[in-house]
Scaffold this motif. Structure first.
Motif, PDB file in Angstrom:
ATOM      1  N   GLN A 260     -18.880   1.772  -4.448  1.00 52.71           N
ATOM      2  CA  GLN A 260     -18.026   0.726  -3.472  1.00 52.71           C
ATOM      3  C   GLN A 260     -18.509  -0.647  -3.714  1.00 52.71           C
ATOM      4  O   GLN A 260     -17.532  -1.662  -3.805  1.00 52.71           O
TER       5      GLN A 260
ATOM      6  N   VAL B  47     -22.154   5.365   1.648  1.00 54.77           N
ATOM      7  CA  VAL B  47     -23.441   5.128   0.900  1.00 54.77           C
ATOM      8  C   VAL B  47     -23.105   3.780   0.068  1.00 54.77           C
ATOM      9  O   VAL B  47     -22.176   3.655  -0.407  1.00 54.77           O
TER      10      VAL B  47
ATOM     11  N   SER C  94      -9.723   4.647  -0.506  1.00 53.48           N
ATOM     12  CA  SER C  94     -10.821   5.404  -0.267  1.00 53.48           C
ATOM     13  C   SER C  94     -11.826   5.103   0.456  1.00 53.48           C
ATOM     14  O   SER C  94     -12.655   5.793   1.056  1.00 53.48           O
TER      15      SER C  94
ATOM     16  N   GLU D 176       0.854  -1.203  -0.104  1.00 51.97           N
ATOM     17  CA  GLU D 176       0.166  -0.041   0.029  1.00 51.97           C
ATOM     18  C   GLU D 176       0.853   1.305  -0.140  1.00 51.97           C
ATOM     19  O   GLU D 176       1.809   1.407   0.817  1.00 51.97           O
TER      20      GLU D 176
HETATM   21  C1  LIG Z   1     -14.255  11.389  -0.241  1.00 52.43           C
HETATM   22  C2  LIG Z   1     -14.813  10.142  -0.922  1.00 52.43           C
HETATM   23  C3  LIG Z   1     -16.103   9.845  -0.892  1.00 52.43           C
HETATM   24  C4  LIG Z   1     -16.567   8.644  -1.295  1.00 52.43           C
HETATM   25  N1  LIG Z   1     -18.050   8.447  -0.831  1.00 52.43           N
HETATM   26  C5  LIG Z   1     -18.490   7.181  -1.431  1.00 52.43           C
HETATM   27  C6  LIG Z   1     -19.680   6.519  -1.092  1.00 52.43           C
HETATM   28  O1  LIG Z   1     -20.542   7.172  -0.174  1.00 52.43           O
HETATM   29  N2  LIG Z   1     -20.104   5.260  -1.397  1.00 52.43           N
HETATM   30  C7  LIG Z   1     -19.374   4.678  -2.388  1.00 52.43           C
HETATM   31  O2  LIG Z   1     -19.925   3.763  -2.936  1.00 52.43           O
HETATM   32  N3  LIG Z   1     -18.240   5.223  -2.798  1.00 52.43           N
HETATM   33  C8  LIG Z   1     -17.773   6.338  -2.439  1.00 52.43           C
HETATM   34  N4  LIG Z   1     -16.512   6.744  -2.813  1.00 52.43           N
HETATM   35  C9  LIG Z   1     -15.799   5.907  -3.887  1.00 52.43           C
HETATM   36  C10 LIG Z   1     -15.397   4.651  -3.370  1.00 52.43           C
HETATM   37  O3  LIG Z   1     -14.705   4.760  -1.773  1.00 52.43           O
HETATM   38  C11 LIG Z   1     -14.211   4.123  -4.372  1.00 52.43           C
HETATM   39  O4  LIG Z   1     -14.958   4.037  -5.491  1.00 52.43           O
HETATM   40  C12 LIG Z   1     -13.635   2.894  -3.908  1.00 52.43           C
HETATM   41  O5  LIG Z   1     -12.998   2.776  -2.801  1.00 52.43           O
HETATM   42  C13 LIG Z   1     -12.705   2.406  -5.199  1.00 52.43           C
HETATM   43  O6  LIG Z   1     -11.988   1.335  -4.821  1.00 52.43           O
HETATM   44  P1  LIG Z   1     -10.557   0.942  -5.603  1.00 52.43           P
HETATM   45  O7  LIG Z   1     -10.017  -0.229  -5.042  1.00 52.43           O
HETATM   46  O8  LIG Z   1     -10.698   1.043  -6.989  1.00 52.43           O
HETATM   47  O9  LIG Z   1      -9.520   2.231  -5.032  1.00 52.43           O
HETATM   48  P2  LIG Z   1      -9.509   2.475  -3.481  1.00 52.43           P
HETATM   49  O10 LIG Z   1     -10.221   2.259  -2.650  1.00 52.43           O
HETATM   50  O11 LIG Z   1      -8.913   4.207  -3.672  1.00 52.43           O
HETATM   51  O12 LIG Z   1      -7.752   1.901  -3.048  1.00 52.43           O
HETATM   52  C14 LIG Z   1      -6.684   2.147  -4.012  1.00 52.43           C
HETATM   53  C15 LIG Z   1      -5.614   2.049  -3.199  1.00 52.43           C
HETATM   54  O13 LIG Z   1      -4.350   1.784  -3.684  1.00 52.43           O
HETATM   55  C16 LIG Z   1      -3.179   2.439  -3.264  1.00 52.43           C
HETATM   56  N5  LIG Z   1      -2.426   2.590  -4.278  1.00 52.43           N
HETATM   57  C17 LIG Z   1      -2.254   3.516  -5.424  1.00 52.43           C
HETATM   58  N6  LIG Z   1      -1.198   3.408  -6.241  1.00 52.43           N
HETATM   59  C18 LIG Z   1      -0.479   2.339  -5.709  1.00 52.43           C
HETATM   60  C19 LIG Z   1       0.665   1.986  -6.038  1.00 52.43           C
HETATM   61  N7  LIG Z   1       1.270   2.170  -6.978  1.00 52.43           N
HETATM   62  N8  LIG Z   1       1.212   1.044  -4.942  1.00 52.43           N
HETATM   63  C20 LIG Z   1       0.689   0.466  -3.874  1.00 52.43           C
HETATM   64  N9  LIG Z   1      -0.544   1.076  -3.481  1.00 52.43           N
HETATM   65  C21 LIG Z   1      -1.241   2.173  -4.219  1.00 52.43           C
HETATM   66  C22 LIG Z   1      -4.102   3.786  -2.892  1.00 52.43           C
HETATM   67  O14 LIG Z   1      -3.039   4.384  -1.879  1.00 52.43           O
HETATM   68  C23 LIG Z   1      -5.339   3.280  -2.137  1.00 52.43           C
HETATM   69  O15 LIG Z   1      -5.184   3.079  -0.836  1.00 52.43           O
HETATM   70  C24 LIG Z   1     -15.955   7.948  -2.025  1.00 52.43           C
HETATM   71  C25 LIG Z   1     -14.805   8.298  -2.506  1.00 52.43           C
HETATM   72  C26 LIG Z   1     -13.878   9.292  -1.826  1.00 52.43           C
HETATM   73  C27 LIG Z   1     -12.600   9.763  -1.974  1.00 52.43           C
END
Ligand SMILES: Cc1cc2nc3c(=O)[nH]c(=O)nc-3n(C[C@H](O)[C@H](O)[C@H](O)COP(=O)(O)OP(=O)(O)OC[C@H]3O[C@@H](n4cnc5c(N)ncnc54)[C@H](O)[C@@H]3O)c2cc1C
Length: 511
Positions: free
Chosen positions: A488, A101, A94, A48
């Protein structure tokens, strides 16, 4: 404190690890993947990029927490600078800072994925067990009466006056303390983010997690994934260690912006030329309205209800969420004026209500490396701008029906509607130009498109890249089209589905 290896714990400058699987990123997709693989008996290393911040260190101050927990300290924007692109960058990704939600992927979106992208495997029936699994594990429930705050009650009042359909939101919280600080992280662990659920569960099952560790390259050999190289840095940015993980399975879940960047940096899996393309983000704005009554929109559960009337693309293709916000967000989402006008705006902050617009945008953006630096190219498509205006219009009408004295549109220059008759002329003036609207994306998605046709998609229907065997993607970058609702649950479900495919294949090979 969880048993997470951080920069401060590392003594060796070079570290080599062997594992069955390496998972890049510990957010929604990465955490679920790591847990499921560990549960199936695989040795798993999670890397991470962000820090490990236990919830006890959250201080409920949004600017401080953005600095600590968000990508680019919360300042990530598109190239034009008129769209904030928010993502978590910490253990839990995130999910730590999201608004809790939850929505299942709408049927009409899955149907589009089947028809246009050949994802015939992703039917509602096939995904249902995965939705049920993650919803149970994350305490997803429909908001109870006490979780509908004064801000959402205004939305409901306006909808009822106009005969517009609304629904209670579902959220992944347990005994929500209703502090309204979701976006700054949940200090009391009631939000069921990955930080307090799947990550500790994966660690308990033997997975190891390196925080402060950014993957810089994915290694392949003769078209097969072999592992990754990563770099651990301390808070000052000084490099503490180089880590190499050798693993037969590589899963990238670094989010919809960093996953394509990592693939581009590694120079892999791009025979379709689609890596980084097809970026969508549900551009959001917040409409603010002033009422006679006290609302204190930052109090209570952050998000209570939403307007579903216009959700289907045939009916508009947008939703409006009754999202409370604090003084800082309100001053950012509308032009508060300067000097006396600013003071006047802020002095009435307890009388404001806010509504968040989310549109079903087209995948017109792209992420690329420009001279080695990240570049997010996204502007609202001309085809989507009328949808944006319709969303603003519907929100303003609902507010006036609920008794608003005036409504502020989220334009870059100040637009105050003193009555509903001001709405039409104000919207007519808006052209689809840069720096017209104040927008933020909470939902970047779509840059590693999933699809059956390898000439048009990066990732196959089972989550493996078309080009590289044993290299999987399991994050929001998979979505071939935008999904209109908060993503999410779709990410968790897809990741769980892909994980089951990996463990099933492995069991078959070992048998
Ligand atoms: C402020 C905010 C409010 C939101 N509200 C909602 C909500 O109410 N309901 C909902 O459904 N969704 C919501 N979302 C969106 C939801 O959280 C995301 O769609 C979801 O978490 C995306 O999942 P993911 O696995 O794609 O990425 P993420 O959960 O963003 O995880 C990606 C991770 O990879 C890590 N990373 C990146 N590059 C590298 C690398 N090169 N090496 C190692 N690690 C790395 C990052 O640091 C991060 O921790 C919200 C997002 C935000 C920012």
């Amino acid at each position: 404190m969880l048993n997470i290896i951080q920069a401060k714990d590392i003594k060796d400058r070079k570290i080599v690890l062997d594992a069955d699987a390496v998972v890049i990123g510990s957010g929604a997709g990465g955490a679920v993947m790591a847990y499921k693989l560990a549960k199936a008996g695989m040795s798993v290393v999670i890397l991470e990029a962000g820090p490990y911040v236990p919830s006890s260190e959250f201080n409920e101050e949004l600017p401080d927490m953005m600095e600590l927990l968000y990508e680019d300290g919360g300042a990530q924007t598109n190239k034009d600078g008129d769209l904030g692109v928010l993502q978590g960058r910490c253990v839990g990704g995130s999910t730590v800072v999201n608004g809790c939600v939850t929505f299942r992927t709408p049927d009409f979106v899955l149907e589009q994925w089947q028809q246009e992208f050949g994802l015939n495997n992703l039917t509602m029936e096939a995904l249902r067990p995965y939705y049920e699994e993650v919803e149970k594990n994350l305490s997803v429930h429909e908001n109870q009466d006490y979780e509908i705050n004064a801000n959402s009650r205004i939305q409901i009042r306006g909808c009822d006056k106009l005969g517009i359909s609304w629904k209670r939101l579902h959220r992944n919280t347990r005994a929500c303390a209703m502090t309204g600080h979701c976006l700054a992280g949940c200090k009391t662990d009631r939000k069921q983010s990955m930080l307090v659920t799947y990550i500790p569960w994966a660690l308990e099952l033997g997975a190891s997690l390196y925080a402060d560790t950014k993957v810089t390259k994915i290694h392949t050999e003769a078209g097969v994934a072999k592992g990754v190289s990563a770099r651990t840095s301390d808070a000052s940015g000084a490099v503490v260690a180089d880590i190499k993980v050798n693993a037969a399975i590589v899963v990238c879940a670094a989010g919809a912006i960093q996953t394509p960047l990592l693939f581009l940096e590694s120079g892999i899996a791009n025979s379709s030329a689609q890596v980084g393309k097809n970026f969508a983000c549900h551009p959001s704005s917040a409409v603010v309205a002033e009422f006679e009554e006290d609302i204190h929109p930052w109090r209570g559960a952050l998000l209570g209800s939403y307007v579903d009337e216009y959700m289907h693309p045939d009916k508009g293709g947008f939703i409006l969420e009754g999202g409370g916000s604090g003084p800082i967000e309100m001053a950012l989402s509308t032009e508060p004026g300067t000097g006396a006008a600013h003071l006047d705006f802020m002095s009435k902050i307890k009388n404001y209500a806010t509504m968040v617009t989310l549109i079903h945008d087209h995948n017109v953006g792209h992420i690329r490396l420009n001279a080695g630096k990240k570049e997010i190219n996204y502007a609202i498509a001309d085809i989507d701008f009328p949808t944006m205006k319709k969303a603003l219009s519907a929100a303003a009408k609902i507010f006036f029906a609920a008794g608003a004295k005036r409504v502020y549109l989220p334009t870059v220059s100040r637009t105050v509607l003193e009555s509903e008759s001001d709405l039409g002329p104000a919207l007519d003036k808006l052209e689809n130009e840069v720096h017209t609207l104040r927008m933020v994306s909470y939902h970047p998605q779509g840059t590693m498109r999933m699809g059956a046709d390898k000439s048009a998609a990066v990732v196959s229907p089972n989550g493996e890249t078309h080009d590289i065997k044993n290299l999987y993607v399991a994050d929001a970058s998979l979505f071939p089209s935008s999904i209109i609702v908060n993503p999410q649950i779709t990410v968790y479900a897809l990741s769980a589905y892909i994980a089951d495919g990996i463990t099933h294949d492995r069991a078959t090979t070992l048998a």
